[in-house]
Design a protein around this motif. Sequence first.
Motif, PDB file in Angstrom:
ATOM      1  N   TYR A 267     -12.250  -0.713  -1.019  1.00 21.21           N
ATOM      2  CA  TYR A 267     -10.819  -0.952  -1.197  1.00 21.21           C
ATOM      3  C   TYR A 267     -10.507  -2.439  -1.061  1.00 21.21           C
ATOM      4  O   TYR A 267      -9.817  -3.034  -1.902  1.00 21.21           O
ATOM      5  CB  TYR A 267     -10.038  -0.145  -0.163  1.00 21.21           C
TER       6      TYR A 267
ATOM      7  N   PRO B 161      -2.674   1.678  -3.297  1.00 19.31           N
ATOM      8  CA  PRO B 161      -2.855   2.618  -2.183  1.00 19.31           C
ATOM      9  C   PRO B 161      -4.320   2.815  -1.804  1.00 19.31           C
ATOM     10  O   PRO B 161      -5.231   2.685  -2.639  1.00 19.31           O
ATOM     11  CB  PRO B 161      -2.261   3.914  -2.739  1.00 19.31           C
ATOM     12  N   LEU B 162      -4.533   3.158  -0.551  1.00 16.06           N
ATOM     13  CA  LEU B 162      -5.870   3.439  -0.047  1.00 16.06           C
ATOM     14  C   LEU B 162      -6.300   4.877  -0.335  1.00 16.06           C
ATOM     15  O   LEU B 162      -7.495   5.161  -0.488  1.00 16.06           O
ATOM     16  CB  LEU B 162      -5.903   3.182   1.464  1.00 16.06           C
ATOM     17  N   LYS B 163      -5.344   5.784  -0.447  1.00 17.24           N
ATOM     18  CA  LYS B 163      -5.657   7.212  -0.558  1.00 17.24           C
ATOM     19  C   LYS B 163      -6.660   7.547  -1.663  1.00 17.24           C
ATOM     20  O   LYS B 163      -7.595   8.328  -1.425  1.00 17.24           O
ATOM     21  CB  LYS B 163      -4.371   8.016  -0.752  1.00 17.24           C
ATOM     22  N   PRO B 164      -6.530   7.008  -2.885  1.00 16.44           N
ATOM     23  CA  PRO B 164      -7.517   7.350  -3.920  1.00 16.44           C
ATOM     24  C   PRO B 164      -8.941   6.970  -3.541  1.00 16.44           C
ATOM     25  O   PRO B 164      -9.897   7.641  -3.954  1.00 16.44           O
ATOM     26  CB  PRO B 164      -7.031   6.548  -5.133  1.00 16.44           C
ATOM     27  N   TYR B 165      -9.099   5.922  -2.778  1.00 15.55           N
ATOM     28  CA  TYR B 165     -10.440   5.532  -2.337  1.00 15.55           C
ATOM     29  C   TYR B 165     -10.991   6.555  -1.355  1.00 15.55           C
ATOM     30  O   TYR B 165     -12.170   6.936  -1.432  1.00 15.55           O
ATOM     31  CB  TYR B 165     -10.395   4.140  -1.701  1.00 15.55           C
ATOM     32  N   ARG B 166     -10.137   7.000  -0.435  1.00 15.70           N
ATOM     33  CA  ARG B 166     -10.575   8.012   0.526  1.00 15.70           C
ATOM     34  C   ARG B 166     -10.928   9.314  -0.186  1.00 15.70           C
ATOM     35  O   ARG B 166     -11.902   9.988   0.171  1.00 15.70           O
ATOM     36  CB  ARG B 166      -9.475   8.249   1.554  1.00 15.70           C
ATOM     37  N   GLU B 167     -10.133   9.681  -1.182  1.00 10.48           N
ATOM     38  CA  GLU B 167     -10.384  10.924  -1.909  1.00 10.48           C
ATOM     39  C   GLU B 167     -11.705  10.876  -2.667  1.00 10.48           C
ATOM     40  O   GLU B 167     -12.326  11.920  -2.903  1.00 10.48           O
ATOM     41  CB  GLU B 167      -9.229  11.198  -2.870  1.00 10.48           C
TER      42      GLU B 167
ATOM     43  N   HIS C 254      -2.607  -2.432   7.097  1.00  6.32           N
ATOM     44  CA  HIS C 254      -4.039  -2.178   7.014  1.00  6.32           C
ATOM     45  C   HIS C 254      -4.796  -3.345   7.644  1.00  6.32           C
ATOM     46  O   HIS C 254      -4.405  -4.501   7.476  1.00  6.32           O
ATOM     47  CB  HIS C 254      -4.503  -2.046   5.555  1.00  6.32           C
TER      48      HIS C 254
ATOM     49  N   ASN D 244       0.824  -1.206   0.000  1.00  6.15           N
ATOM     50  CA  ASN D 244       0.000   0.000   0.000  1.00  6.15           C
ATOM     51  C   ASN D 244       0.863   1.263   0.000  1.00  6.15           C
ATOM     52  O   ASN D 244       0.335   2.363  -0.039  1.00  6.15           O
ATOM     53  CB  ASN D 244      -0.929   0.009   1.214  1.00  6.15           C
ATOM     54  N   ARG D 245       2.192   1.068   0.045  1.00  4.43           N
ATOM     55  CA  ARG D 245       3.119   2.203   0.015  1.00  4.43           C
ATOM     56  C   ARG D 245       4.052   2.068  -1.182  1.00  4.43           C
ATOM     57  O   ARG D 245       4.711   1.038  -1.365  1.00  4.43           O
ATOM     58  CB  ARG D 245       3.933   2.261   1.308  1.00  4.43           C
TER      59      ARG D 245
ATOM     60  N   ARG E 151     -13.536   1.450   3.305  1.00  4.88           N
ATOM     61  CA  ARG E 151     -12.557   0.366   3.262  1.00  4.88           C
ATOM     62  C   ARG E 151     -13.118  -0.884   2.596  1.00  4.88           C
ATOM     63  O   ARG E 151     -12.378  -1.688   2.038  1.00  4.88           O
ATOM     64  CB  ARG E 151     -12.095   0.047   4.678  1.00  4.88           C
TER      65      ARG E 151
END
Length: 207
Positions: free
Chosen positions: A76, A62-68, A99, A41-42, A73
């Motif tokens: 994701y 990465p998780l960030k695009p899902y949060r944006e 995660h 995820n990094r 979760r």
Amino acid sequence: MNPGNYRLVVLISGFGSNLQAILDACADGRLPAKVVLVVSNRKDAFGLVRAQRAGIPTLYFPLKPYRERGLDRTAYDRDLAERILPYRPDLIVLAGWMHILSSAFLERFPGRVINLHPALPGMFPGMRAIQRAFEAYRRGEIAYSGCMVHIVTPAVDEGPVLTHRVVPIYPEDTLETFEARMHEAEHQVILEGIRAALQMLSRSEQA
């Protein structure tokens, strides 16, 4: 399952020293398996470099695009499972994956996801387990710590334990020396846990 040639997918988030222990054991025959995919995820996780050097496919997810996009979760985890499924893993190994995986992921691989956690069963679930154990030792609350491999369930670090190892804490220890000894134990217990999980899955398929 194909005994003797089990397919592993390894999820990492950082330096990947436990991944390297798995790769080395697969290469020299100590594990009857091969790593078919490494996921992180990094983007800067050195474990991805280790995998690429070994000629193993990698996936940065990465998780960030899902949060944006305002997605949770579950979305994701569901998509991560879909990306992994084509690799047909016999076992998914969380080796420093940072995660928590939800049922949306775990239900796609029932009983086939294991996690290495740097604490003994029932002690220090979640993040910073090594540091928390060392601090507890300094307060006189514990005399030792350790690490374990367990089957992943939705409850954090509470799934059935496959193997564990006690790691003593000495009066002269610093956090750094204790952590180094913990990592040495992790490199052994992760291999024990993979073997135990593969044996368990093999027996269940033969039943």
